[in-house]
Design a protein around this motif. Structure first.
Motif, short mmCIF file in Angstrom:
data_model
loop_
_atom_site.label_atom_id
_atom_site.label_comp_id
_atom_site.label_asym_id
_atom_site.label_seq_id
_atom_site.Cartn_x
_atom_site.Cartn_y
_atom_site.Cartn_z
N TYR A 245 58.86 -38.68 20.85
CA TYR A 245 57.76 -38.45 21.79
C TYR A 245 57.34 -36.98 21.82
CZ TYR A 245 57.58 -43.17 23.68
OH TYR A 245 57.40 -44.53 23.82
N ARG A 246 58.07 -36.11 21.13
CA ARG A 246 57.65 -34.71 21.03
C ARG A 246 56.25 -34.61 20.41
NH1 ARG A 246 60.69 -29.89 20.62
NH2 ARG A 246 62.22 -31.00 21.90
N ILE B 5 57.12 -26.89 17.55
CA ILE B 5 57.34 -28.07 18.37
C ILE B 5 58.05 -29.17 17.58
CG2 ILE B 5 56.17 -29.94 19.62
CD1 ILE B 5 54.00 -27.86 20.37
N LEU B 6 57.74 -29.27 16.30
CA LEU B 6 58.30 -30.35 15.47
C LEU B 6 59.57 -29.95 14.72
CD1 LEU B 6 54.99 -31.79 13.97
CD2 LEU B 6 56.34 -32.70 15.87
N THR B 7 60.07 -28.74 14.95
CA THR B 7 61.29 -28.30 14.27
C THR B 7 62.44 -29.25 14.58
OG1 THR B 7 60.63 -25.98 14.36
CG2 THR B 7 62.96 -26.43 14.06
N ASP B 8 63.10 -29.74 13.53
CA ASP B 8 64.25 -30.65 13.65
C ASP B 8 63.88 -31.94 14.39
OD1 ASP B 8 65.94 -28.80 12.36
OD2 ASP B 8 66.32 -27.75 14.24
N GLU C 267 56.93 -37.59 11.54
CA GLU C 267 56.44 -38.77 10.83
C GLU C 267 55.28 -39.41 11.58
OE1 GLU C 267 57.92 -43.22 9.41
OE2 GLU C 267 59.39 -41.78 10.15
N PHE C 268 55.40 -39.53 12.90
CA PHE C 268 54.30 -40.08 13.68
C PHE C 268 53.06 -39.18 13.59
CE2 PHE C 268 57.33 -42.90 15.93
CZ PHE C 268 56.59 -44.07 15.89
#
Length: 329
Positions: free
Chosen positions: A101-102, A309-312, A318-319
């Protein structure tokens, strides 16, 4: 007493027992943190009306508004443990529990609210809802999208990205929102919604990011001077149930609840869109200046936060890729 009479009595008793089993009653306690005039309340009241009527009174619904069950983080925990049956929560709050949900906190992910609705009501949206099962929750559906922009008090008036530099702004207390506003040059200040009105009134913060309906519903139009339509986030909401409660229901009851939720969400989305439009007009009539800036520089700055924000967060990344592919079609 004859054998025939005894058998007839047993048959009647069995029929009564079976009837009682079929007439199983359920009570749902549904919570949210917004006001009793908010779209959350509209959806849950519509759901209550529909499910109580369609179940013939076998399903009763109690609604706890206005943070009666605590803030969203606490409410989510109560849903996961089964203390609460369910309720409405923000997708951004869920990012603290569900890594995928990030993606919903990426600024300027969607072109507009209509595109956000299209994607989240698609199969990709259903896949995101199904992820909640891993975290002891069941997702009935995505609700209203809150298009969030910047409301501020003089002298913190925002016309360009330069005006954002050093601005002390209240943001949702999630990593994604914090990083987005750092990238835009502000001093993001996470705090609970319940503390916000006093914070802006007493100049603890210069500004807040908020949807136009909430400006009016919660009285912010009485203390802010300007509202800049930055539209950085199309903030999602989710109708969530306790997974353990949901799993214990017969399939026909599950179907009835799901259908009622779908119908109620449609009513709530329409109500929210109307309230958002009315909110802008009410704020303008009250003297709040509505500013429409050039969004290009805001987008360029804010999107620099995406990698952070998407780190790790491989599921969220993918979304993001799938959403972008869908939007490019």
């Amino acid at each position: 007493m004859t054998i025939k009479t005894t058998l007839m009595g047993a048959a009647v008793a069995f029929a009564c027992t079976a009837g009682a089993a079929q007439a199983q009653t359920y009570t749902m306690t549904l919570a949210h943190v917004l006001s009793d005039t908010s779209p959350y309340q509209v959806i849950l009241e519509e759901f209550k009306s529909l499910i109580e009527e369609r179940s013939g009174g076998d399903i009763a619904v109690e609604i706890q508004c206005c943070g009666q069950a605590g803030n969203e983080t606490r409410a989510i925990q109560s849903m996961r443990t089964g203390i609460l049956t369910g309720g409405f929560v923000g997708g951004s709050t869920l990012e603290n529990v569900v890594p995928a949900y990030r993606v919903l906190s990426l600024p300027y992910l969607f072109e507009d609210k209509a595109q956000a609705y299209e994607i989240l009501q698609s199969e990709m949206g259903r896949e995101m809802l199904d992820l909640l099962g891993e975290f002891d929750m069941y997702g009935l559906g995505f609700g209203s999208i809150y298009e969030r922009s910047v409301a501020s008090k003089e002298p913190a008036r925002v016309e360009t990205i330069d005006d954002m530099q050093g601005l002390k702004i209240r943001v949702l207390p999630t990593p994604g929102f914090v990083e987005a506003y750092i990238a835009m040059g502000t001093q993001p200040t996470p705090m609970s919604y319940g503390e916000l009105f006093m914070a802006i009134q007493n100049n603890v913060v210069d500004a807040l990011e908020i949807s136009p309906d909430a400006i009016v519903a919660d009285g912010f139009y009485e203390t802010v001077n300007s509202y800049t339509m930055t539209r950085a986030h199309q903030s999602t909401t989710v109708f969530v149930l306790s997974q353990s409660w949901w799993a214990g229901l017969p399939s026909d009851v599950q179907e009835m609840i799901q259908t009622a939720a779908d119908d109620a969400i449609a009513v709530g989305i329409e109500a929210h869109d109307r309230l958002a439009d009315e909110g802008l007009e009410t704020a303008r009539a009250a003297g709040v200046e509505i500013i429409e800036p050039d969004l290009g520089p805001f987008m360029e700055a804010a999107r620099q936060s995406w990698d952070v924000i998407l780190t790790d967060q491989p599921e969220a990344a993918e979304f993001k890729d799938r959403f972008e592919a869908f939007m490019a079609q």
